[in-house]
Design a protein around this motif. Structure first.
Motif, PDB file in Angstrom:
ATOM      1  N   GLY A  10     -10.851   0.890   4.804  1.00  0.00           N
ATOM      2  CA  GLY A  10     -10.518  -0.054   5.869  1.00  0.00           C
ATOM      3  C   GLY A  10      -9.245   0.311   6.601  1.00  0.00           C
ATOM      4  O   GLY A  10      -9.017  -0.139   7.714  1.00  0.00           O
ATOM      5  N   THR A  11      -8.404   1.146   5.952  1.00  0.00           N
ATOM      6  CA  THR A  11      -7.170   1.566   6.620  1.00  0.00           C
ATOM      7  C   THR A  11      -7.237   3.030   7.024  1.00  0.00           C
ATOM      8  O   THR A  11      -6.352   3.507   7.728  1.00  0.00           O
ATOM      9  N   GLY A  12      -8.272   3.723   6.560  1.00  0.00           N
ATOM     10  CA  GLY A  12      -8.413   5.127   6.887  1.00  0.00           C
ATOM     11  C   GLY A  12      -9.536   5.730   6.076  1.00  0.00           C
ATOM     12  O   GLY A  12     -10.216   5.037   5.314  1.00  0.00           O
ATOM     13  N   VAL A  13      -9.734   7.046   6.252  1.00  0.00           N
ATOM     14  CA  VAL A  13     -10.784   7.765   5.523  1.00  0.00           C
ATOM     15  C   VAL A  13     -10.141   8.981   4.880  1.00  0.00           C
ATOM     16  O   VAL A  13      -9.351   9.680   5.521  1.00  0.00           O
ATOM     17  N   ILE A  14     -10.440   9.224   3.607  1.00  0.00           N
ATOM     18  CA  ILE A  14      -9.888  10.397   2.934  1.00  0.00           C
ATOM     19  C   ILE A  14     -11.027  11.143   2.247  1.00  0.00           C
ATOM     20  O   ILE A  14     -11.976  10.536   1.742  1.00  0.00           O
ATOM     21  N   GLN A  15     -10.911  12.458   2.283  1.00  0.00           N
ATOM     22  CA  GLN A  15     -11.909  13.267   1.570  1.00  0.00           C
ATOM     23  C   GLN A  15     -11.530  13.368   0.104  1.00  0.00           C
ATOM     24  O   GLN A  15     -10.408  13.754  -0.227  1.00  0.00           O
ATOM     25  N   ALA A  67      -2.554   1.872  -3.753  1.00  0.00           N
ATOM     26  CA  ALA A  67      -2.367   2.716  -2.575  1.00  0.00           C
ATOM     27  C   ALA A  67      -3.378   2.381  -1.480  1.00  0.00           C
ATOM     28  O   ALA A  67      -4.479   1.903  -1.758  1.00  0.00           O
ATOM     29  N   LEU A  68      -2.978   2.602  -0.239  1.00  0.00           N
ATOM     30  CA  LEU A  68      -3.893   2.508   0.902  1.00  0.00           C
ATOM     31  C   LEU A  68      -3.921   3.865   1.596  1.00  0.00           C
ATOM     32  O   LEU A  68      -2.902   4.568   1.646  1.00  0.00           O
ATOM     33  N   ILE A  69      -5.063   4.193   2.155  1.00  0.00           N
ATOM     34  CA  ILE A  69      -5.216   5.517   2.762  1.00  0.00           C
ATOM     35  C   ILE A  69      -4.273   5.690   3.947  1.00  0.00           C
ATOM     36  O   ILE A  69      -3.742   6.767   4.166  1.00  0.00           O
ATOM     37  N   GLU A  70      -4.003   4.626   4.694  1.00  0.00           N
ATOM     38  CA  GLU A  70      -3.103   4.747   5.846  1.00  0.00           C
ATOM     39  C   GLU A  70      -1.701   5.215   5.420  1.00  0.00           C
ATOM     40  O   GLU A  70      -0.962   5.733   6.239  1.00  0.00           O
ATOM     41  N   ILE A  99      -5.924  13.716   8.214  1.00  0.00           N
ATOM     42  CA  ILE A  99      -4.792  12.909   7.771  1.00  0.00           C
ATOM     43  C   ILE A  99      -3.803  13.732   6.939  1.00  0.00           C
ATOM     44  O   ILE A  99      -2.789  13.200   6.482  1.00  0.00           O
ATOM     45  N   GLY A 100      -4.094  15.028   6.755  1.00  0.00           N
ATOM     46  CA  GLY A 100      -3.134  15.901   6.093  1.00  0.00           C
ATOM     47  C   GLY A 100      -3.238  15.939   4.574  1.00  0.00           C
ATOM     48  O   GLY A 100      -2.499  16.673   3.930  1.00  0.00           O
ATOM     49  N   PHE A 101      -4.130  15.140   4.011  1.00  0.00           N
ATOM     50  CA  PHE A 101      -4.244  15.056   2.557  1.00  0.00           C
ATOM     51  C   PHE A 101      -5.699  14.921   2.125  1.00  0.00           C
ATOM     52  O   PHE A 101      -6.527  14.407   2.869  1.00  0.00           O
ATOM     53  N   GLY A 108       0.791  -1.227   0.000  1.00  0.00           N
ATOM     54  CA  GLY A 108       0.000   0.000   0.000  1.00  0.00           C
ATOM     55  C   GLY A 108       0.817   1.267   0.000  1.00  0.00           C
ATOM     56  O   GLY A 108       0.271   2.367  -0.050  1.00  0.00           O
ATOM     57  N   ARG A 109       2.133   1.128   0.040  1.00  0.00           N
ATOM     58  CA  ARG A 109       3.023   2.299   0.159  1.00  0.00           C
ATOM     59  C   ARG A 109       3.834   2.557  -1.105  1.00  0.00           C
ATOM     60  O   ARG A 109       4.255   3.665  -1.360  1.00  0.00           O
ATOM     61  N   ASP A 110       4.092   1.481  -1.868  1.00  0.00           N
ATOM     62  CA  ASP A 110       5.094   1.581  -2.932  1.00  0.00           C
ATOM     63  C   ASP A 110       4.498   1.792  -4.322  1.00  0.00           C
ATOM     64  O   ASP A 110       5.201   2.244  -5.219  1.00  0.00           O
TER      65      ASP A 110
END
Lengths: 458, 458
Positions: B68-73, B32-35, B112-114, B25-27
């Motif tokens: 499931g790993t976070g919430v993003i707007q 991508a994952l929200i976390e 989450i800053g983004f 989820g990072r690379d």
């Protein structure tokens, strides 16, 4: 180089029977562990453990000390420990518990590369007539004494390898952004027939011991994305085979937005990773188990992937009387796996022999989008997995076709009513996988306290 | 700086509903994952998830996506996604599953800053009438929909914190040279009375669901030195309290050559370590749970250690009608813990209120060499432990005094017959500890699928 040692001064130091539980066994010679003895070359250490073996001549005694992390040979001579202690050492019985002190010395003849020159020894508890002697015992006898049998070198190696395997499994999933979400053990419904289920009164109702955490893991995946559960599961198997336990641990990853292809990619990468990690981190344990490491080093991606129908062809060539629609037993699995030097993935079995929740192959409605992974060397199936049916109406129809209670599955159907997504997962049986990696043919040795049809003790 | 974006080109790229399960989820922006969204600043990513919330005006829509790993707007405007897609987005219902693509942009107003500037969106499954809406629901309703309730931000945060806590526990023991040795779930004997035991027919006999892995962990410690078991345990508690579950996970370290002093040292170091690791690794989860981190940062060694008799004095000063020999309930534990800002260790309880296997205090034969750890903030006991009786004849006498079947304990007595050593251990209840760290008062939320007297569904 022979060190000049001040034996009299050392023997005056008291031996402490208690270890510092915070020590990792590597940093403090007063809390050394045999597994980390390499860190104490040429230092004096205090060890605590049990007498695993003893032989002596008039002038020297060789004591094999086990401390649960390894075995080290301790050499005692009257000039180092005094006549009185030397005589006591010569009389030590098997499994007597002791605290001792000595100098760690390199020794090329030793399996672990070191031995200990004893300077002090105190007995904590003298054991009389330890039941498991040096002679060969039958398995029934050993199983009845499982609580003591666990102390033998091979069993300790197996339990240490088991712990490493479990850690490898958890670290694998954690490193790939999976989250552990435990499925419950007590479940309200008998999902796939009650014949192999353990049942228990549950307050005013009844509950069953889970056979798989999968259905709950599906709910968790739709909440957390990529998840796994890892816990004990139960099958009241009324058969005695070397592959079955009534209580065994299973790890079950479940991934939202994953199809069968991804499921196979994951299973393959996962198996390579956990096997190679055991090879890497457990050379001593594998050596104790006399396991061929070269067979394990071959377990690298890619694994062969064949369709069920290709597996049938292999079996027919090998004169098995099989036809489309038949399920595979242990003999068939072994025959197929003999064709390959690494695990083989068999996919797309007939849906008629598979579970209701598996998605039908859109390209061939006789088949399910499922896969099994068969380990080599006659171990058999270690993974079963599938893409899950995500369409509400199809799943409702299947529940009906399988004569299952729709009420029991209402919550499970909700996962298709609200934000359904394609998702897949698999289950890997821990003990069978450990048996394969360890080269131990019977799963009963792959769990500390096995539970089988005729085995609930100790 | 406003980036010039080539929307038309991007919308032509197909959206892939399947993720690569091997991605962390990072690379890889396609997985991508929200976390881990911080790794994709100013990049275009593909996300897969569910609509958690939506608000829109004529010109812009704000979609809260959970994966499931976070919430993003996600911000959508007709000029970026086209009028047709924009209109579709405005009509999205809660818990509809989607795949989408967009540009990750720093946003200081975001938790989450983004945020994500949407360029594409496809619907996988449109949800109608999701049962858990924005209004307040009663706990009974939510518990009945636990499989869906798990998706809410607070519950996801709890499950993620639970996974981190479990990892912290395992890593702690692994780093200190403990080995995981699983105790069995099915046991042959009712060890401490059958009133709170779940019983199941076991082939031709009967078995019980374990209440503690300790007795088996003792056998494992004498085989492997320093061990822990960590698995589900069961109590058929006929009471409804916020502190009790019928099925809960317990971790139980057991150490050969350890006394009560070491047991307390271990419990203290262990609790500090796991609490600080959660503080370190789960800031987002603790923030979502609105948990005071400063209360947790205080959980540092040394913890106060008081004798049972000192605890009695505290209670008498607080007007509790207690005397020597009384056990403590939840109210007493809370009253004692209020005196301290960190966990308090109470040791040396009267042996009359403690289990048969605890060693008698050689300095006061009314007392047992045991300890409980009481967490602050009214959480109550999270650890119970003791030095174990290692003398065969004393233990035999105690089994008789407690009216227990000696036959049932023959294997356990073997541990004192053959190589007996001083040893100690403790058990920590996972859900109660999680409730404390998370600041959640009722343990039912601290396990994915709680089992209580009136709760076996889903």
């Amino acid at each position: 180089m022979k060190l000049k040692r001040e034996a009299p001064e050392m023997t005056e130091r008291k031996l402490n029977p208690f270890r510092d539980p915070l020590s990792n066994g590597r940093d403090d010679p007063e809390n050394a562990l045999i597994e980390s003895i390499v860190h104490f070359d040429n230092q004096e250490v205090c060890l605590r453990g049990w007498v695993q073996n003893l032989r002596s001549s008039g002038k020297v005694a060789f004591l094999q000390l086990r401390d649960g992390t390894g075995v080290i040979q301790c050499v005692a001579s009257p000039k180092d420990v005094g006549e009185e202690v030397f005589s006591k050492i010569r009389g030590l019985s098997l499994e007597t518990s002791v605290v001792l002190r000595g100098l760690v010395k390199k020794d090329d003849r030793s399996k672990i590369g070191f031995e200990l020159v004893l300077s002090q020894l105190e007995v904590l508890h003298s054991t009389v007539d330890y039941p498991i002697g040096k002679k060969e015992h039958g398995v029934a006898f050993l199983m009845q004494h499982r609580h003591l049998w666990l102390r033998s070198s091979k069993q300790v190696a197996l339990m240490r390898l088991r712990a490493e395997l479990i850690k490898a499994i958890r670290d694998y999933f954690d490193s790939k952004a999976f989250r552990l979400v435990d499925s419950p053990i007590l479940t309200p419904n008998a999902c796939e027939g009650t014949s192999t289920l353990f049942e228990t009164p549950y307050f005013d109702s009844v509950a069953y011991l889970t056979q798989s955490g999968q259905l709950y893991a599906e709910a968790s995946a739709l909440a957390c994305g990529k998840v796994y559960c890892f816990g004990p599961t139960f099958r009241a198997e009324k058969s005695k085979t070397r592959r079955h336990l009534a209580e065994f641990w299973m790890v079950e990853p479940e991934v939202a937005f994953m199809d069968l292809q991804g499921d196979m990619d994951l299973a393959e990468d996962f198996i390579e990773s956990i096997v190679q990690r055991c090879v890497q981190n457990c050379p001593h344990e594998l050596a104790t188990l006399e396991r061929s490491v070269s067979a394990l080093e071959k377990i690298k991606k890619p694994f062969p992937r064949i369709r069920y129908e290709e597996a049938i062809e292999i079996l027919i060539k090998k004169k098995f009387p099989v036809k489309f629609g038949d399920d595979f037993g242990g003999d068939e699995e072994t025959a197929i796996s003999e064709e390959f030097d690494r695990p083989v993935i068999i996919h797309r079995y007939p849906k008629s022999i598979k579970a209701f929740y598996m998605r039908e192959d859109p390209e061939d409605d006789r088949l399910a989008l499922c896969m099994d992974v068969i380990a080599p060397e006659g171990v058999g199936e270690i993974i079963g997995g599938s893409e899950r049916e995500s369409d509400l109406s199809v799943l409702e129809k299947k529940i009906q076709e399988h004569n299952l209670s729709k009420d029991a599955f209402e919550w499970y159907l909700d996962l298709r009513r609200f934000g359904s997504v394609p998702h897949s997962g698999f289950g890997l049986g821990l003990e069978r996988t450990l048996g394969w990696i360890a080269g131990v043919p019977h799963v009963r040795e792959c769990v500390p306290f096995p539970r089988m049809m005729d085995k609930i003790w100790p």
